[in-house]
Scaffold this active site. Sequence first.
Site, PDB file in Angstrom:
ATOM      1  CB  THR A  37      -0.948   0.032   1.208  1.00 41.04           C
ATOM      2  OG1 THR A  37      -0.189   0.202   2.416  1.00 41.04           O
ATOM      3  CG2 THR A  37      -1.754  -1.257   1.292  1.00 41.04           C
ATOM      4  CB  ALA A  39       2.573   0.988  -4.353  1.00 41.01           C
ATOM      5  CB  SER A  40       1.411   6.240  -5.976  1.00 42.99           C
ATOM      6  OG  SER A  40       1.073   6.964  -4.802  1.00 42.99           O
ATOM      7  CB  ILE A  43       8.686   3.855   1.961  1.00 43.30           C
ATOM      8  CG1 ILE A  43       9.635   4.745   2.778  1.00 43.30           C
ATOM      9  CG2 ILE A  43       8.858   2.393   2.376  1.00 43.30           C
ATOM     10  CD1 ILE A  43       9.276   4.842   4.253  1.00 43.30           C
ATOM     11  CE1 TYR A 181       3.530   9.504   9.809  1.00 41.20           C
ATOM     12  CE2 TYR A 181       5.204   9.796  11.520  1.00 41.20           C
ATOM     13  CZ  TYR A 181       4.775   9.194  10.345  1.00 41.20           C
ATOM     14  OH  TYR A 181       5.573   8.272   9.707  1.00 41.20           O
TER      15      TYR A 181
END
Length: 358
Positions: A37, A39-40, A43, A181
Amino acid sequence: MDINQPNSSSRFSGKQSKPYKGKIKLKNLKDQVIVITGASSGIGLVTARMAAAKGAKVVAAARNEEALQQLVEELKEQGHEAVWVKADVGREEDVQRIAETAISKFGTFDTWVNNAGVSIFGKAMEVSIDDMKRMFDTNFWSQVYGSRIAVNHFKERGVPGALINVGSVFGDRGVVVQSTYSAAKFAVHGWTENLRMELEKEKAPVSVTLIHPGRIDTPYNEHARSYLEKQPAHVGMIYPPEAVAEAILFTAEHPKRDMYVGFQAKWGAIVGGLAPRLTDKAMELTMFRTQQSERPSRSVEDNALYEAGYGMHERGTHVGWIRSGSWYVKAAKHPVLTAAAIAGVGSLLWNAAAKSKD
């Protein structure tokens, strides 16, 4: 259409499997289907490319459809097998669709990497509750959805698989300016530890790994929602996304509880626990200024909290010393050799000290 139509049998019942006997052994990457996930970019993008280069079949998921199409076309042109899924991982039905696509296309999946994430830079009392909730959808709930789906799949088929959750140095130690975060990553760490213990107790065929990245050079800062006047950025020592991908792909083949990326990640976890007040003061002294650059912050609307950010970029716009890799990751991959090397160096120093006294 963004996916192959899955058949109804790809839904997961959560049926309990028999206890798995023996030590968990994972497939070699060249024999794996790996779900990634986020992935665009960053990392996730680096991990997808590295996994494909090692022979794995890649299921790339993110919100940026154009970037995903470009990535999969790139991988296919290089002779690799890959499929993309446009998905908002903050929605459980979208995460389910990722798994269904993997099964429809490849028949199964062997490693599931919960990597997608976005940040908010702003003081705790200034960030809106709506922004906080949205981030938890992406950073925490997505990992819960992905974990449950992956675990049920591995248990139903009875063949060991790897669940890899990407945490953060700020999930081990709180930090100013990124309170939401940090809180979301603390939640990810707690979820992962509890899930691991329960699965170990029932001898489920699942390897559960938590990745602890330090400060990484990705577009993380450009995609973040910013309440600051200056543009968010890592300032100081920064590690490349390849180091995180290296840790992820190692644990896809080798069961491991934790992988710290960069000594700063391990150091933060240790010192934050042993000397919390001293760490508070150090954070207060350094982390306000080392999380923002000197240029003006991007506009309030220009972020990836609610909509997809720009894709196909591995690196960000940080300011500092960008390392070429992480020796800590390499040491963790070869603990016996590392221990032997440390012992050898220690012996040499001891002998040198002894001779100097003669």
